[in-house]
Design a protein around this motif. Structure first.
Motif, PDB file in Angstrom:
ATOM      1  N   ASP A 178       0.672  -1.228   0.058  1.00  0.00           N
ATOM      2  CA  ASP A 178      -0.259  -0.107  -0.008  1.00  0.00           C
ATOM      3  C   ASP A 178       1.000   1.219  -0.172  1.00  0.00           C
ATOM      4  OD1 ASP A 178      -2.500  -1.452  -0.002  1.00  0.00           O
ATOM      5  OD2 ASP A 178      -2.797  -1.348   2.031  1.00  0.00           O
ATOM      6  N   ASP A 179       1.909   1.300   0.769  1.00  0.00           N
ATOM      7  CA  ASP A 179       2.815   2.313   1.000  1.00  0.00           C
ATOM      8  C   ASP A 179       3.700   2.620  -0.277  1.00  0.00           C
ATOM      9  OD1 ASP A 179       1.964   3.184   3.434  1.00  0.00           O
ATOM     10  OD2 ASP A 179       3.654   2.621   4.612  1.00  0.00           O
ATOM     11  N   LEU A 180       4.102   1.525  -0.971  1.00  0.00           N
ATOM     12  CA  LEU A 180       5.201   1.725  -1.945  1.00  0.00           C
ATOM     13  C   LEU A 180       4.258   1.711  -3.378  1.00  0.00           C
ATOM     14  CD1 LEU A 180       7.964  -1.142  -1.321  1.00  0.00           C
ATOM     15  CD2 LEU A 180       8.074   1.624  -1.040  1.00  0.00           C
ATOM     16  N   GLY A 181       3.037   1.093  -3.368  1.00  0.00           N
ATOM     17  CA  GLY A 181       2.074   1.135  -4.584  1.00  0.00           C
ATOM     18  C   GLY A 181       2.464  -0.161  -5.439  1.00  0.00           C
ATOM     19  N   ASP A 182       3.313  -0.749  -5.161  1.00  0.00           N
ATOM     20  CA  ASP A 182       3.704  -2.215  -5.453  1.00  0.00           C
ATOM     21  C   ASP A 182       4.597  -2.724  -4.274  1.00  0.00           C
ATOM     22  OD1 ASP A 182       3.721  -4.216  -7.034  1.00  0.00           O
ATOM     23  OD2 ASP A 182       4.576  -3.105  -9.044  1.00  0.00           O
ATOM     24  N   ALA A 183       4.704  -4.272  -4.707  1.00  0.00           N
ATOM     25  CA  ALA A 183       5.784  -4.964  -3.910  1.00  0.00           C
ATOM     26  C   ALA A 183       7.147  -4.453  -4.290  1.00  0.00           C
ATOM     27  CB  ALA A 183       5.335  -6.408  -4.448  1.00  0.00           C
ATOM     28  N   TYR A 204       2.198 -11.297   0.532  1.00  0.00           N
ATOM     29  CA  TYR A 204       2.552 -10.577  -0.797  1.00  0.00           C
ATOM     30  C   TYR A 204       1.852 -11.448  -1.678  1.00  0.00           C
ATOM     31  CZ  TYR A 204       6.540  -7.791   0.798  1.00  0.00           C
ATOM     32  OH  TYR A 204       7.229  -6.771   1.472  1.00  0.00           O
ATOM     33  N   ARG A 205       1.856 -12.978  -1.603  1.00  0.00           N
ATOM     34  CA  ARG A 205       1.041 -13.689  -2.318  1.00  0.00           C
ATOM     35  C   ARG A 205      -0.373 -13.337  -2.778  1.00  0.00           C
ATOM     36  NH1 ARG A 205       1.884 -19.664  -1.399  1.00  0.00           N
ATOM     37  NH2 ARG A 205       1.740 -18.376   0.580  1.00  0.00           N
ATOM     38  N   GLU A 206      -0.951 -13.069  -1.510  1.00  0.00           N
ATOM     39  CA  GLU A 206      -2.427 -12.953  -1.409  1.00  0.00           C
ATOM     40  C   GLU A 206      -2.745 -11.540  -2.091  1.00  0.00           C
ATOM     41  OE1 GLU A 206      -3.870 -13.923   2.239  1.00  0.00           O
ATOM     42  OE2 GLU A 206      -5.924 -12.887   1.976  1.00  0.00           O
ATOM     43  N   TYR A 207      -1.926 -10.488  -1.830  1.00  0.00           N
ATOM     44  CA  TYR A 207      -2.255  -9.271  -2.214  1.00  0.00           C
ATOM     45  C   TYR A 207      -1.899  -9.357  -3.764  1.00  0.00           C
ATOM     46  CZ  TYR A 207      -3.098  -4.783   0.192  1.00  0.00           C
ATOM     47  OH  TYR A 207      -3.841  -3.929   0.679  1.00  0.00           O
ATOM     48  N   HIS A 208      -1.168  -9.911  -4.105  1.00  0.00           N
ATOM     49  CA  HIS A 208      -0.959 -10.353  -5.612  1.00  0.00           C
ATOM     50  C   HIS A 208      -2.075 -10.801  -6.384  1.00  0.00           C
ATOM     51  CE1 HIS A 208       1.303 -11.931  -9.293  1.00  0.00           C
ATOM     52  NE2 HIS A 208       1.682 -10.629  -9.325  1.00  0.00           N
ATOM     53  N   ASN A 212      -3.354  -6.303  -6.191  1.00  0.00           N
ATOM     54  CA  ASN A 212      -2.858  -5.095  -5.388  1.00  0.00           C
ATOM     55  C   ASN A 212      -1.384  -4.847  -5.859  1.00  0.00           C
ATOM     56  OD1 ASN A 212      -5.588  -4.715  -4.320  1.00  0.00           O
ATOM     57  ND2 ASN A 212      -4.978  -5.977  -2.594  1.00  0.00           N
ATOM     58  N   SER A 213      -0.793  -5.850  -6.430  1.00  0.00           N
ATOM     59  CA  SER A 213       0.599  -5.427  -6.847  1.00  0.00           C
ATOM     60  C   SER A 213       0.916  -6.258  -8.123  1.00  0.00           C
ATOM     61  CB  SER A 213       1.525  -6.130  -5.930  1.00  0.00           C
ATOM     62  OG  SER A 213       1.261  -7.584  -5.693  1.00  0.00           O
ATOM     63  N   THR A 214       2.041  -5.803  -8.937  1.00  0.00           N
ATOM     64  CA  THR A 214       2.375  -6.361 -10.105  1.00  0.00           C
ATOM     65  C   THR A 214       3.486  -7.448 -10.132  1.00  0.00           C
ATOM     66  OG1 THR A 214       4.098  -4.858 -10.760  1.00  0.00           O
ATOM     67  CG2 THR A 214       1.906  -4.306 -11.276  1.00  0.00           C
ATOM     68  N   LYS A 215       3.991  -7.564  -8.893  1.00  0.00           N
ATOM     69  CA  LYS A 215       5.210  -8.308  -8.987  1.00  0.00           C
ATOM     70  C   LYS A 215       5.273  -9.004  -7.424  1.00  0.00           C
ATOM     71  CE  LYS A 215       8.254  -4.465  -8.067  1.00  0.00           C
ATOM     72  NZ  LYS A 215       9.085  -3.729  -8.296  1.00  0.00           N
ATOM     73  N   LEU A 216       6.182  -9.956  -7.033  1.00  0.00           N
ATOM     74  CA  LEU A 216       6.558 -10.560  -6.137  1.00  0.00           C
ATOM     75  C   LEU A 216       7.891 -10.563  -5.575  1.00  0.00           C
ATOM     76  CD1 LEU A 216       4.427 -13.911  -6.400  1.00  0.00           C
ATOM     77  CD2 LEU A 216       3.882 -12.129  -4.638  1.00  0.00           C
ATOM     78  N   PRO A 217       8.416  -9.996  -4.292  1.00  0.00           N
ATOM     79  CA  PRO A 217       9.534  -9.809  -3.722  1.00  0.00           C
ATOM     80  C   PRO A 217      10.454 -11.351  -3.667  1.00  0.00           C
ATOM     81  CG  PRO A 217       8.252  -9.666  -1.860  1.00  0.00           C
ATOM     82  CD  PRO A 217       7.182  -9.997  -3.137  1.00  0.00           C
ATOM     83  N   ALA A 218      11.575 -11.269  -3.946  1.00  0.00           N
ATOM     84  CA  ALA A 218      12.500 -12.360  -3.520  1.00  0.00           C
ATOM     85  C   ALA A 218      12.429 -12.159  -1.845  1.00  0.00           C
ATOM     86  CB  ALA A 218      13.956 -12.469  -3.958  1.00  0.00           C
ATOM     87  N   MET A 219      12.201 -13.391  -1.068  1.00  0.00           N
ATOM     88  CA  MET A 219      12.441 -13.189   0.308  1.00  0.00           C
ATOM     89  C   MET A 219      13.704 -13.759   0.887  1.00  0.00           C
ATOM     90  SD  MET A 219       9.342 -12.210   1.042  1.00  0.00           S
ATOM     91  CE  MET A 219       9.453 -12.446   2.782  1.00  0.00           C
TER      92      MET A 219
END
Ligand code: PLP
Length: 362
Positions: A178-183, A204-208, A212-219
């Motif tokens: 929400d803050d960054l506008g994306d993951a 992250y997965r659920e929001y994607h 709500n996001s276009t990508k997923l981060p590497a954890m």
């Protein structure tokens, strides 16, 4: 900073109700957790040559991210008419459980490894008047006892083996998006019992999935070198580290952490106690963010990842254009013992302008 999604709603359940296992009839037990600052860190970014944001979870009501999970776990426990909560803890779970139990008006038993709890955290358990049991054993022993006691039906377990805890902790990932506008591209965090890395990845997965996001981060998870069962792929009988919150030899969410790392193309790595304490000091000194040692593991890990000279291990380096988020999990005041030694060296001087100038060096 808050570009969308965040409002003045009180607590993570009201903020993210539709993503959480609650209904209109769930009584909400909240202390206003969540909505923690995602801090843009110019000096840290310069130091590593990449854009870095720090998610400061020390800003939660009891000073750690555990509150996000506890509001959901305790609300659900109350919905199910629980009378007594129980948890094993390296300190922060007990502080949070005790506070939310007090808020809900029920009692809470906390099982702690004797002599292993940071001063501030133990003080919190006493302040909220939990029923405190110190055992001759480590955290892993305490969790084993709690699992057994939980089977009897008298106690509701509020450790992260309770899925409601993980559900609540997902909200930290929601807030970041929400803050960054994306993951972000990379998410770095300390790993102890491994509930939090599990929760972030689920979030992250659920929001994607919800668009709500276009990508997923590497954890990328970091364990302390003396307490790194996942990194070494074996149980650690006697985990040792200055970072007491991640002093865990047999993580409850081991499998889930491995899944998060594999699915996200992330990694698990170790940082030494020296690197942890140096990162803690660096973050306080250069960004004004004072975190407990366990929390500094993510910053120590960032330095290790981004500084090619120090990166002695084999996972791919973080590309320079990346957006990185580091979670710092708990407030520095909780675990002050390392710094107290420095405080004790403070000597008083005569109350004169000249003496003050001399000490300040001006
Ligand atoms: C609980 C805790 C951790 C570890 O989180 P896990 O979910 O157990 O991996 C790290 N830092 C702090 C400050 C904590 O309280």
């Amino acid at each position: 900073m808050h570009t969308k999604g965040t409002t003045s709603k009180f607590g993570v359940i009201e903020h993210y109700r539709k993503y959480l296992p609650v209904t209109e009839s769930t009584p909400v037990v909240s202390l206003g957790e969540g909505t923690t600052p995602l801090i843009s860190c110019p000096r840290l970014s310069k130091r590593v040559g990449r854009a870095v944001f720090v998610k400061n979870e020390g800003a939660n009501p009891t000073g750690s991210f555990k509150d996000r999970g506890m509001t959901v776990a305790v609300s659900k426990a109350i919905e199910r008419a629980a009378k007594v909560l129980i948890c094993a803890s390296t300190g922060n779970t007990s502080a949070s459980a005790a506070a939310y139990a007090a808020r809900a008006g029920i009692s809470c038993a906390v099982i702690l490894p004797a002599g292993k709890i940071a001063t501030g955290k133990l003080l919190q358990a006493f302040a909220y008047e939990a029923k405190i049991v110190a055992i001759d054993g480590n955290f892993d022993d305490a969790l084993r006892l709690v699992r057994e006691l939980g089977q009897g039906g008298d106690f509701v377990i509020v450790n992260s083996i309770n899925p409601d805890r993980i559900a609540g902790q997902k909200t930290a990932a929601f807030e970041i998006v929400d803050d960054l506008g994306d993951a972000p591209d990379f998410h770095l965090l300390p790993v102890g019992n491994a509930g939090n890395i599990t929760a972030y990845w689920a979030g992250y997965r659920e929001y994607h999935v919800f668009g709500n996001s276009t990508k997923l981060p590497a954890m990328i998870g970091f364990q302390a070198a003396g307490a790194a069962p996942i990194f070494y792929n074996r149980l650690i009988e006697k985990p040792e580290t200055v970072a007491s919150a991640i002093r865990i030899g047999n993580p409850a969410s081991w499998k889930q952490a491995l899944a998060a790392i594999t699915e996200s193309h992330g990694a698990i790595d170790v940082v030494s106690d020296e690197e942890i304490l140096a990162a803690q000091t660096w973050l306080a000194r250069h960004e004004g963010i004072f975190v407990e040692p366990a929390s500094a593991a993510s910053i120590a890990g960032l330095f290790k990842c981004c500084d090619s000279k120090e990166a002695a291990y084999s996972f791919r380096k973080i590309p320079e254009q990346s957006c990185i988020v580091c979670t710092v999990t708990g407030n520095g005041l909780k675990d002050p013992d390392v710094i107290v030694a420095r405080v004790k060296e403070l000597k008083s001087v005569p109350a004169t302008v000249n003496e003050v100038r001399r000490v300040v060096g001006l």
